[in-house]
Design a protein around this motif. Structure first.
Motif, short mmCIF file in Angstrom:
data_model
loop_
_atom_site.label_atom_id
_atom_site.label_comp_id
_atom_site.label_asym_id
_atom_site.label_seq_id
_atom_site.Cartn_x
_atom_site.Cartn_y
_atom_site.Cartn_z
N TRP A 36 -39.31 48.77 -91.83
CA TRP A 36 -38.32 49.75 -91.37
C TRP A 36 -36.91 49.19 -91.43
N PHE A 37 -36.75 47.90 -91.10
CA PHE A 37 -35.43 47.28 -91.23
C PHE A 37 -34.96 47.30 -92.68
N ALA A 38 -35.85 46.98 -93.61
CA ALA A 38 -35.49 46.99 -95.02
C ALA A 38 -35.13 48.40 -95.48
N LEU A 39 -35.86 49.39 -95.01
CA LEU A 39 -35.58 50.77 -95.39
C LEU A 39 -34.23 51.23 -94.84
N ILE A 40 -33.93 50.89 -93.60
CA ILE A 40 -32.65 51.26 -92.99
C ILE A 40 -31.49 50.59 -93.73
N ILE A 41 -31.65 49.32 -94.06
CA ILE A 41 -30.60 48.60 -94.78
C ILE A 41 -30.40 49.20 -96.17
N ALA A 42 -31.50 49.55 -96.85
CA ALA A 42 -31.40 50.14 -98.19
C ALA A 42 -30.67 51.48 -98.14
N VAL A 43 -30.99 52.31 -97.17
CA VAL A 43 -30.32 53.61 -97.06
C VAL A 43 -28.84 53.43 -96.72
N ALA A 44 -28.53 52.50 -95.82
CA ALA A 44 -27.13 52.25 -95.46
C ALA A 44 -26.34 51.76 -96.66
N LEU A 45 -26.91 50.85 -97.42
CA LEU A 45 -26.22 50.35 -98.61
C LEU A 45 -26.07 51.43 -99.67
N PHE A 46 -27.06 52.31 -99.79
CA PHE A 46 -26.96 53.42 -100.74
C PHE A 46 -25.81 54.35 -100.36
N VAL A 47 -25.74 54.70 -99.07
CA VAL A 47 -24.67 55.59 -98.61
C VAL A 47 -23.31 54.93 -98.79
N LEU A 48 -23.21 53.66 -98.42
CA LEU A 48 -21.94 52.96 -98.60
C LEU A 48 -21.56 52.86 -100.07
N GLY A 49 -22.54 52.59 -100.91
CA GLY A 49 -22.28 52.50 -102.34
C GLY A 49 -21.79 53.81 -102.93
#
Length: 57
Positions: A36-49
């Motif tokens: 879940w931590f990896a998924l949250i980080i991936a979504v956050a980085l996608f949105v920021l990107g």
């Protein structure tokens, strides 16, 4: 981080088969937490990107 989650999931499965239920449960919970931590980080980085990409472009 996903690699660690997969490793802990495999460890949990092996320990569950061998009869170490308490340790297997801990390893499984740790695997879920890492996933879940990896998924949250991936979504956050996608949105920021996506937002930074639109500002740079």
């Amino acid at each position: 981080m996903l690699r660690a989650a997969v490793i802990f999931a495999i460890i949990a499965l092996v320990l569950g088969v061998l009869g170490f239920g308490a340790v297997a449960g801990f390893a499984w919970e740790l695997a879920k937490l890492l996933f879940w931590f990896a998924l949250i980080i991936a979504v956050a980085l996608f949105v920021l990107g996506m937002t930074i990409y639109k500002k740079v472009k």
